[in-house]
Motif scaffolding. Structure first.
Motif, short mmCIF file in Angstrom:
data_model
loop_
_atom_site.label_atom_id
_atom_site.label_comp_id
_atom_site.label_asym_id
_atom_site.label_seq_id
_atom_site.Cartn_x
_atom_site.Cartn_y
_atom_site.Cartn_z
N UNK A 133 8.57 8.95 0.46
CA UNK A 133 8.23 7.97 1.49
C UNK A 133 7.75 8.63 2.78
N UNK A 134 8.42 9.69 3.17
CA UNK A 134 8.02 10.38 4.39
C UNK A 134 6.63 11.01 4.25
N UNK A 135 6.41 11.63 3.11
CA UNK A 135 5.10 12.22 2.87
C UNK A 135 4.02 11.14 2.90
N UNK A 136 4.33 10.02 2.31
CA UNK A 136 3.37 8.91 2.30
C UNK A 136 3.06 8.43 3.71
N UNK A 137 4.09 8.30 4.52
CA UNK A 137 3.86 7.89 5.91
C UNK A 137 2.93 8.87 6.61
N UNK A 138 3.14 10.13 6.37
CA UNK A 138 2.30 11.13 7.02
C UNK A 138 0.87 11.05 6.51
N UNK A 139 0.74 10.85 5.22
CA UNK A 139 -0.60 10.73 4.63
C UNK A 139 -1.35 9.56 5.25
N UNK A 152 3.93 19.59 -8.58
CA UNK A 152 2.73 19.93 -7.81
C UNK A 152 2.97 19.78 -6.32
N UNK A 153 3.92 18.94 -5.98
CA UNK A 153 4.35 18.85 -4.58
C UNK A 153 5.85 19.11 -4.55
N UNK A 154 6.27 19.89 -3.56
CA UNK A 154 7.69 20.22 -3.47
C UNK A 154 8.48 19.02 -3.00
N UNK A 155 9.72 18.91 -3.42
CA UNK A 155 10.56 17.81 -2.95
C UNK A 155 11.21 18.10 -1.60
N UNK A 156 10.52 18.91 -0.79
CA UNK A 156 11.07 19.27 0.53
C UNK A 156 11.31 18.03 1.38
N UNK A 171 2.47 10.26 14.01
CA UNK A 171 3.40 9.57 14.90
C UNK A 171 3.20 8.06 14.87
N UNK A 172 1.96 7.64 14.82
CA UNK A 172 1.70 6.21 14.91
C UNK A 172 1.89 5.49 13.58
N UNK A 173 2.21 6.23 12.55
CA UNK A 173 2.22 5.64 11.22
C UNK A 173 3.11 4.40 11.12
N UNK A 174 4.38 4.57 11.27
CA UNK A 174 5.30 3.48 10.97
C UNK A 174 5.78 2.76 12.21
N UNK A 185 0.83 -1.21 0.00
CA UNK A 185 0.00 0.00 0.00
C UNK A 185 0.86 1.25 0.00
N UNK A 186 1.88 1.23 0.83
CA UNK A 186 2.76 2.39 0.88
C UNK A 186 3.46 2.61 -0.45
N UNK A 187 3.92 1.52 -1.08
CA UNK A 187 4.61 1.65 -2.36
C UNK A 187 3.70 2.30 -3.40
N UNK A 188 2.45 1.86 -3.41
CA UNK A 188 1.52 2.41 -4.40
C UNK A 188 1.32 3.90 -4.18
#
Lengths: 202, 202
Positions: free
Chosen positions: A153-159, A145-149, B163-166, A129-132
């Motif tokens: 992977x990190x953005x996905x975790x937050x999402x 459309x999204x900055x590479x800040x 925080x709980x993501x990963x 799921x995360x990969x997708x």
DNA sequence: GTCTATAGAAAGATAGAC
DNA sequence: GTCTATCTTTCTATAGAC
């Protein structure tokens, strides 16, 4: 020789009944008698196909983890808000399905006694799921459309984290819904767009 | 009359042994013989204090849910980044404690068969934790360090979710750590500060 | 492979002495 | 309240006929 995974009508009936039982009752509370009855089969037949209760459990659960988590990516032409919203809706549909919730409950409950199962679940579920979703985020980054800040992977975790916060946890505990899923998704999209939005309106 | 919750040495020993067993093995896999042995007590003594296995489970788990989730607020003088970081660290310390993880596993596993337990857990754990963090967020908003663009509850949900993501999920499944907790916290703080940061440096 | 019948162990709960 | 001993049910697993 209860090894061959040859498809057979009774074998499938056993697997189906066992899955229903394990997902509903958990491993320890499930009885082989119950599975036999549920599959309209005698207990001896189960042991002709599976060596033990433990192996039946492993077979059932690994099968359940494979039958998979296909996350359809959003349309290529979608802008960031739309892409994130659609992705979130589809992810939540997968996570909140009753069977997915039941599977998660059992995997978590048996994780310490069945580490293989926990790993299989993790690789086939969360990891895929995360990969997708990471692919979606990376595409949006490449398009500016999204900055590479932060890395995709990190953005996905937050999402994913923001989505699972309230609704998923309440569902897991069998409690009625708190805030609406739409609101949670909208708030998540807004936070990510405001945080990582590139050229998009500000 | 196994009702009075009078403190008694044997009673406490039973509760302790039962807690250990239920958290480690789960409800169904725990035997009253095992609890009796663990408490150095005879099985009959257990039934003198508790009507049934189910009631013993309820008593143990409700006690476990009460023994509480005290989340110490950060120093009043801390700026947004510091306050959020400290809050995150303290929350994760609570969530990642082995006993807290075991409790969560059992509550989730038994949620459908013990709805009362799920509710008690939710009110004493997640709800209290969220309230404590919401107070921190609201304070930062009043001080102008976080914008009131979203209500404090929503921001708190996002904070907890990220925080709980990963880390938490992997711990729940008994898998080794993925990314470091510090990185996750730092990324979360950055996202919230960038999204809701008020007068703070931009 | 599939069944009926049953072995053998373990579970939750109780009786009765102290 | 606390123990030993036991009852009864249910469980996993198997034997043996077909």
């Amino acid at each position: 020789m209860p090894k061959p995974a040859k498809p057979s009508a009774k074998r499938e009936a056993i697997l189906d009944a066992a899955q229903r039982a394990f997902l509903e009752e958990g491993y320890a509370a499930t009885s082989m008698d119950g599975v036999a009855t549920g599959a309209s089969v005698s207990k001896a037949t189960i042991y002709a196909h599976f060596e033990s209760k433990e192996q039946l459990f492993a077979a059932v659960m690994h099968r359940g983890c494979d039958s998979s988590f296909a996350l359809v990516p959003p349309d290529e032409s979608a802008d960031a808000r739309t892409a994130l919203t659609v992705t979130a809706q589809r992810l939540m549909a997968l996570l909140m399905a009753p069977k997915a919730l039941a599977l998660y409950r059992v995997v978590v409950a048996e994780a310490s006694r069945s580490p293989d199962l926990a790993r299989t679940y993790y690789e086939n579920g969360p990891v895929r799921g995360k990969a997708a979703i990471t692919a979606v985020i990376a595409l949006l980054q490449r398009r500016g459309e999204l900055a590479p800040a932060a890395d995709a992977g990190t953005i996905t975790d937050q999402l994913i984290g923001m989505l699972r916060a309230e609704t998923f946890q309440r569902a897991l505990l069998g409690l009625p819904d708190g805030r609406s899923l739409e609101d949670t998704i909208a708030a998540m999209v807004e936070t990510l767009v405001q945080r990582f939005g590139g050229t998009a309106p500000r």
